[in-house]
Write a protein that holds these residues in place. Structure first.
Motif, PDB file in Angstrom:
ATOM      1  N   ASP A  12       0.789  -1.159  -0.075  1.00 20.68           N
ATOM      2  CA  ASP A  12      -0.128  -0.002  -0.212  1.00 20.68           C
ATOM      3  C   ASP A  12       0.903   1.245   0.067  1.00 20.68           C
ATOM      4  N   SER A  13       1.829   1.057  -0.289  1.00 19.11           N
ATOM      5  CA  SER A  13       2.946   2.472  -0.437  1.00 19.11           C
ATOM      6  C   SER A  13       3.075   2.642  -2.020  1.00 19.11           C
ATOM      7  N   ARG A  14       2.068   3.397  -2.169  1.00 24.58           N
ATOM      8  CA  ARG A  14       1.771   3.894  -3.746  1.00 24.58           C
ATOM      9  C   ARG A  14       3.106   4.786  -4.195  1.00 24.58           C
ATOM     10  N   SER A  15       3.297   5.749  -3.188  1.00 25.18           N
ATOM     11  CA  SER A  15       3.982   6.893  -3.452  1.00 25.18           C
ATOM     12  C   SER A  15       5.512   6.409  -3.646  1.00 25.18           C
ATOM     13  N   ARG A  92      -2.669 -12.749  -4.594  1.00 27.04           N
ATOM     14  CA  ARG A  92      -1.790 -12.152  -3.738  1.00 27.04           C
ATOM     15  C   ARG A  92      -1.235 -10.733  -4.479  1.00 27.04           C
ATOM     16  N   ARG A  93      -1.054  -9.861  -3.603  1.00 24.02           N
ATOM     17  CA  ARG A  93      -0.430  -8.503  -4.068  1.00 24.02           C
ATOM     18  C   ARG A  93       1.233  -8.714  -4.594  1.00 24.02           C
ATOM     19  N   CYS A  94       1.763  -8.228  -5.435  1.00 27.39           N
ATOM     20  CA  CYS A  94       2.975  -8.290  -5.949  1.00 27.39           C
ATOM     21  C   CYS A  94       3.604  -7.000  -5.498  1.00 27.39           C
ATOM     22  N   ASN A  95       4.397  -6.979  -4.399  1.00 28.02           N
ATOM     23  CA  ASN A  95       5.017  -5.600  -4.010  1.00 28.02           C
ATOM     24  C   ASN A  95       6.359  -5.510  -4.364  1.00 28.02           C
ATOM     25  N   ARG A  96       6.490  -5.886  -5.693  1.00 25.31           N
ATOM     26  CA  ARG A  96       8.000  -5.648  -6.345  1.00 25.31           C
ATOM     27  C   ARG A  96       7.960  -5.576  -7.814  1.00 25.31           C
ATOM     28  N   ARG A 112      -1.548  -8.601  -9.531  1.00 19.87           N
ATOM     29  CA  ARG A 112      -1.495  -9.599  -8.634  1.00 19.87           C
ATOM     30  C   ARG A 112      -0.704 -10.972  -9.273  1.00 19.87           C
ATOM     31  N   GLU A 113      -0.474 -11.706  -8.335  1.00 19.75           N
ATOM     32  CA  GLU A 113       0.070 -13.128  -8.578  1.00 19.75           C
ATOM     33  C   GLU A 113      -1.134 -14.039  -8.227  1.00 19.75           C
ATOM     34  N   ILE A 114      -0.911 -15.085  -8.952  1.00 20.68           N
ATOM     35  CA  ILE A 114      -2.144 -16.247  -8.647  1.00 20.68           C
ATOM     36  C   ILE A 114      -1.258 -17.285  -7.894  1.00 20.68           C
ATOM     37  N   VAL A 115      -1.569 -17.562  -6.726  1.00 14.76           N
ATOM     38  CA  VAL A 115      -0.884 -18.639  -5.956  1.00 14.76           C
ATOM     39  C   VAL A 115      -1.022 -19.945  -6.538  1.00 14.76           C
ATOM     40  N   GLY A 116       0.153 -20.560  -6.672  1.00 12.37           N
ATOM     41  CA  GLY A 116       0.136 -21.948  -7.063  1.00 12.37           C
ATOM     42  C   GLY A 116       0.031 -22.242  -8.522  1.00 12.37           C
ATOM     43  N   SER A 117       0.395 -21.174  -9.380  1.00 16.18           N
ATOM     44  CA  SER A 117       0.195 -21.213 -10.717  1.00 16.18           C
ATOM     45  C   SER A 117       1.308 -20.337 -11.205  1.00 16.18           C
ATOM     46  N   LYS A 118       1.721 -20.531 -12.545  1.00 16.82           N
ATOM     47  CA  LYS A 118       2.734 -19.641 -13.132  1.00 16.82           C
ATOM     48  C   LYS A 118       1.853 -18.550 -13.921  1.00 16.82           C
TER      49      LYS A 118
END
Length: 318
Positions: A12-15, A92-96, A112-118
């Motif tokens: 949540d650190s958009r700045s 899940r959010r991808c904070n990278r 977003r990333e999908i958990v358990g899948s590429k």
């Protein structure tokens, strides 16, 4: 191949994200939002305008002040959760911010990333009728080509096999989802175009200006002021002018042929309203202000409300 993590930022650190993303923007990198521009898929933003902004020849547009963009940010979490619920996915959010391990100029900041899948998820909002109609039925893969290019860029960087696009359509309102598989052939073309673009960036050169609104906007920003004096004519100036004359002549001939076909249809219509299922030629009322008469009879009011603007007129001299 797994991507390289360029930067991690707090949730949540958009700045912080915006600051680092802006640093990358003015460097030899291209993110997913730039991919459709480089592919020539955005009418409002040409490759030349994007390059001019990256090279800081013109000021970069602050999209964060646009209402629809701010609304999209506010709706992102809702659309992500709704899409995941409909498809039974864990996300899940991808904070990278990631960098391609094989093409260092390609970076990705995914929603977003999908958990358990590429796989991953891209979130969109759409309100303009012309954009909304380019989305197909939910569950298909029919999305605007600009969205398709963006997803292929992300998959090329992340090594993903597929992506989900979750869309909130206004003013319906309605959420839809689309499945986009990885397309290696398209990604190959995309990588080639992006690499050529970045090579031009390193040389400090603009791509050729095209006829899109984006290039027209770049011309406007570049020529705001008009300084007295003429440039010396060079050979490439003459070549461009010669081609312009040739195109102008061809367009005039096509306009005449177009008008001839229109006249033939109008003649067939006569006093009717039109031809069923083909065309119409109806009357309509149009009101306008008689500026000449108003100026004559009310000169003070005309002077008070008249608006003066400065423009530039392009004219071929040969």
């Amino acid at each position: 191949m797994r991507p390289v993590i360029m930067h991690k930022y707090a949730p949540d650190s958009r700045s912080e994200w915006l600051e680092y993303r802006n640093t990358l923007f003015h460097g030899p990198y291209l993110g997913g939002s730039e991919a459709p521009v480089v592919m020539g898929l955005i009418q409002q933003k040409s490759p030349a305008l994007l390059m001019a902004e990256k090279l800081e020849m013109v000021e970069k547009e602050d999209v964060g002040r646009i209402t629809r963009v701010r609304l999209g940010i506010q709706l992102e979490d809702f659309v992500a959760r709704e899409t995941a619920r409909e498809l039974g996915l864990r996300i899940r959010r991808c904070n990278r911010i990631h960098q391609s391990s094989s093409n260092s100029f390609m970076v990705a900041s995914v929603d977003r990333e999908i958990v358990g899948s590429k796989a991953g998820m891209e979130i969109k909002t759409a309100s303009a009728p012309g954009v909304v109609k380019r989305y197909g039925d939910s569950g298909t893969g029919k999305v605007p080509e600009s969205v398709y290019a963006q997803c292929q860029h992300y998959m090329a960087v992340m090594g993903w096999e597929w992506m989900v696009v979750g869309v909130f359509l206004m003013p319906l309102p309605e959420t839809r989802h689309y499945i986009i598989p990885s397309d290696e052939e398209y990604q190959h073309k995309l990588v080639q175009k992006e690499e050529r673009f970045i090579n031009l960036f390193k040389e400090g050169r603009l791509p050729h200006l095209d006829g899109t609104d984006g290039s027209t906007e770049l011309v406007r920003r570049n020529g705001k002021a008009c300084i007295e004096g003429m440039l010396d004519a060079k050979e490439h100036h003459r070549m461009l002018a010669k081609k312009l004359v040739q195109f102008d002549t061809a367009v005039k001939k096509l306009e005449q042929r177009k008008k001839a076909l229109e006249n033939r249809l109008k003649f067939e219509i006569g006093e009717a309203e039109g031809i069923e299922g083909i065309c119409s030629w109806r009357e309509y009322q149009r009101e306008c202000l008689d500026n000449k008469l108003f100026r004559k009879e009310h000169p003070e009011l005309f002077s008070r409300y008249k608006k003066q603007s400065t423009q530039r007129r392009f004219k071929l001299l040969e």
